[in-house]
Design an enzyme around this catalytic site. Structure first.
Site, PDB file in Angstrom:
ATOM      1  N   LYS A  80       0.704  -1.129  -0.176  1.00 22.01           N
ATOM      2  CA  LYS A  80       0.067  -0.077   0.190  1.00 22.01           C
ATOM      3  C   LYS A  80       0.863   1.426   0.005  1.00 22.01           C
ATOM      4  O   LYS A  80       1.898   1.284   0.796  1.00 22.01           O
ATOM      5  CB  LYS A  80      -0.838   0.030   1.141  1.00 22.01           C
ATOM      6  CG  LYS A  80      -2.044   1.157   1.266  1.00 22.01           C
ATOM      7  CD  LYS A  80      -2.938   1.021   2.430  1.00 22.01           C
ATOM      8  CE  LYS A  80      -3.745   2.185   2.373  1.00 22.01           C
ATOM      9  NZ  LYS A  80      -4.877   1.937   3.739  1.00 22.01           N
ATOM     10  N   SER A 155     -10.059   2.305   2.403  1.00 20.43           N
ATOM     11  CA  SER A 155      -8.970   2.884   1.633  1.00 20.43           C
ATOM     12  C   SER A 155      -8.044   1.989   0.820  1.00 20.43           C
ATOM     13  O   SER A 155      -7.727   2.340  -0.143  1.00 20.43           O
ATOM     14  CB  SER A 155      -8.155   3.859   2.488  1.00 20.43           C
ATOM     15  OG  SER A 155      -7.668   3.352   3.397  1.00 20.43           O
ATOM     16  N   SER A 179     -10.479   0.022   6.826  1.00 14.10           N
ATOM     17  CA  SER A 179      -9.837  -0.112   5.356  1.00 14.10           C
ATOM     18  C   SER A 179      -8.974  -1.433   4.948  1.00 14.10           C
ATOM     19  O   SER A 179      -8.753  -1.210   3.849  1.00 14.10           O
ATOM     20  CB  SER A 179      -8.901   1.102   5.353  1.00 14.10           C
ATOM     21  OG  SER A 179      -9.576   2.225   5.249  1.00 14.10           O
TER      22      SER A 179
HETATM   23  N1  GLN Z   1     -13.558   4.726   5.621  1.00 13.15           N
HETATM   24  C1  GLN Z   1     -13.016   5.175   6.859  1.00 13.15           C
HETATM   25  C2  GLN Z   1     -12.476   6.465   6.716  1.00 13.15           C
HETATM   26  O1  GLN Z   1     -12.735   7.109   5.686  1.00 13.15           O
HETATM   27  C3  GLN Z   1     -11.734   4.145   7.262  1.00 13.15           C
HETATM   28  C4  GLN Z   1     -10.581   4.449   6.574  1.00 13.15           C
HETATM   29  C5  GLN Z   1      -9.466   3.609   7.209  1.00 13.15           C
HETATM   30  O2  GLN Z   1      -9.573   2.517   7.670  1.00 13.15           O
HETATM   31  N2  GLN Z   1      -8.261   3.916   6.727  1.00 13.15           N
HETATM   32  O3  GLN Z   1     -12.198   7.110   7.587  1.00 13.15           O
END
Ligand code: GLN
Length: 505
Positions: A80, A155, A179
């Site tokens: 990532k 994400s 995410s």
């Molecule tokens: N979708 C969640 C957010 O937008 C979680 C993001 C994540 O876990 N990095 O904050």
């Protein structure tokens, strides 16, 4: 297409160690696959075959020299693009970091290298890991290999799509609010959020430091456990790293026996707002657990309903502070520095140009929540909710060994559907966020396809702090039973993969 793509990471590791196949051959097969499908999937932000093949050659040389490396030596991994890498750019999906070359490797990166894994490239993500669809990337969305018109989750959507499209057998992700688990669920693969502090944040570009947790993606539970073990464990460079051994995740994934295990079904998750096909597969998974010898009870976690609003105060608050470092002076982009403007003006112009709309929304929300006069009403209250959620987990884990729920309320939604509706987007993480707030462990494993759309559904298995092995044990038991039923992994049921040139073996 080569046979090597069908193999699990564990098998590839064995073949490479036995010198039946070289790390270079395995890497080349995946680089070819990447070249074939990337124009459609867009899972990667950076691929550099030269650098990657040099890593593979070095592993082959170490093995030829008689060095005994870990079980994943020579196996490729997609990384990532929120972990720093000295030999590849690191953007966090943001224009503000375009072209930045970090001066040091993240601990997760250096542990991958030490274990002999070969980094295939850097994967796409929502800008600074803020989002649930990868649409917030400044470099264009990633597409779900099950249906290219749909999101791969976020994400870590580049990492989930890369593994689901057979571009990589393994990938890394980070889970701040879901995410890893949510993208794994919507692409039909396995994704694990370790216990907070069990995997190092050093060199991970910070979003919300009290929540950010690196973890693995794979196409099966054992491979996820092997990757988890490869990069986890105490790190002196991370002040919140736990002083404890990595839970026996690999052993648990091999054990796959749940007779007598106590399983709690979270009463608060399900019902209105959940897709019927998701609930149907979830209820079948619960019956499956029972048939495998688990004792299933319903457990109430009354504070879980407040997790989402608490998260959307805490995470933006921490992000507003963490992202202050992007000041146009130290990293990446600098706009308007023509000698006539003050440092403040350059900073403001750079941030205006370099951050996308969701990141700006979070910074403003967080700055507001932390402002004097509102601090107690927002941030302070949210922290109290966080404590209540931890207490709900503590009480639940007095009664049961693990908790289960759907990973996410719906299957993969069409690209664009929720892009202008932040609330709808945030709801994708309804079931995953409590675990982040409490810091415990949770995994998502595939549990079938929703009837309405034929898209993958994930089962979430939550365990106590440092009970990561339980997630793998239960996940492996479910996987084994379902794969017997399906005659292979859930991905063998993805017709769209054929359109991407993939033939199941
Ligand atoms: N979708 C969640 C957010 O937008 C979680 C993001 C994540 O876990 N990095 O904050």
């Amino acid at each position: 297409m080569t046979e090597l793509l069908h193999k699990t990471a564990a098998e590839l590791g064995r073949l490479i160690a036995a010198r039946e196949v070289s790390a270079v051959e395995v890497t080349q097969a995946h680089l070819d696959r990447i070249a074939e499908v990337e124009p459609k999937v867009n899972a990667f932000l950076h691929v550099d075959p030269e650098t990657t093949l040099a890593q593979a050659r070095a592993v082959d040389e170490r093995i030829a020299g008689g060095e005994r490396l870990g079980p994943l030596a020579g196996v490729p991994v997609a990384h990532k693009d929120v972990f720093t890498t000295t030999d590849m750019p690191t953007t966090a999906g943001s224009k503000i970091l375009e072209g930045w070359r970090p001066p040091y490797d993240a601990t997760v990166t250096s542990r991958l290298r030490e274990a002999g894994l070969v980094i295939l490239g850097k994967t796409n993500l929502d800008e600074f890991a803020m989002g649930s669809s990868t649409e917030n990337s400044a470099y264009g969305p990633t597409r779900n290999p099950w249906d290219l018109s749909r999101i791969p989750g976020g994400s870590s959507g580049g990492s989930s799509a890369a593994v689901a499209a057979y571009e990589a057998p393994l990938s890394t992700g980070t889970d701040t609010g879901g995410s890893i688990r949510q993208p794994a669920a919507v692409t039909g693969i396995v994704g694990m959020k370790p216990t907070y502090g069990g995997s190092s944040r050093y060199g991970l570009i910070a979003f919300a430091s009290s929540l950010d947790t690196p973890g693995p993606f794979a196409r099966n539970v054992l491979d996820a456990a092997l990757l988890h073990e490869a990069f986890s464990g105490h790190d002196v460079m991370d002040s919140t790293s736990i002083h404890a051994h990595v839970p026996p995740v690999v052993e648990a994934a091999r054990q796959a026996d749940i007779a007598g295990l106590r399983v709690g079904v979270v009463k608060e998750f399900g019902g209105e707002g959940y897709q019927p096909g998701v609930l149907a597969r979830f209820h079948e998974a619960v019956e499956l657990l029972e048939s495998l010898g688990a004792k299933v009870v319903e457990v109430s976690c009354p504070s879980f309903g407040y997790a989402l609003p608490a998260y959307y105060l805490i995470a933006p608050s921490e992000c507003s502070s963490n992202l202050a470092r992007f000041d146009a002076m130290r990293y990446g982009l600098r706009v308007g520095d023509d000698g006539t403007r003050s440092a403040e003006e350059v900073m403001s112009m750079t941030r205006a140009a370099g951050f996308g709309p969701e990141v700006k929304r979070r910074i403003m929300l967080g700055t507001y929540a932390l402002s004097s006069g509102y601090y107690d009403a927002y941030y302070g209250q949210a922290q109290k909710v966080r404590t209540l959620i931890s207490r709900d987990f503590d009480a639940a884990f007095h009664q049961v060994d693990v908790l289960v729920s759907p990973t996410t309320p719906t299957t993969a939604f069409p690209i664009g559907e929720r892009a202008d509706d932040p609330m709808a987007m945030y709801l994708a993480d309804l079931c995953t966020i409590p675990t982040n707030l409490a810091g415990n462990a949770a995994i998502s494993v595939p549990c079938g396809l929703a009837d309405e759309d034929g898209l993958p559904v994930g089962l979430q298995i939550m365990a106590p702090v440092l009970g990561d092995d339980r997630c793998y044990r239960v996940g492996a038991a479910v996987e084994k039973a379902l794969e017997d039923r399906w005659g292979g992994s859930l991905l063998t049921k993805a017709p769209a993969l054929e359109g991407l040139g993939y033939q199941h073996g």
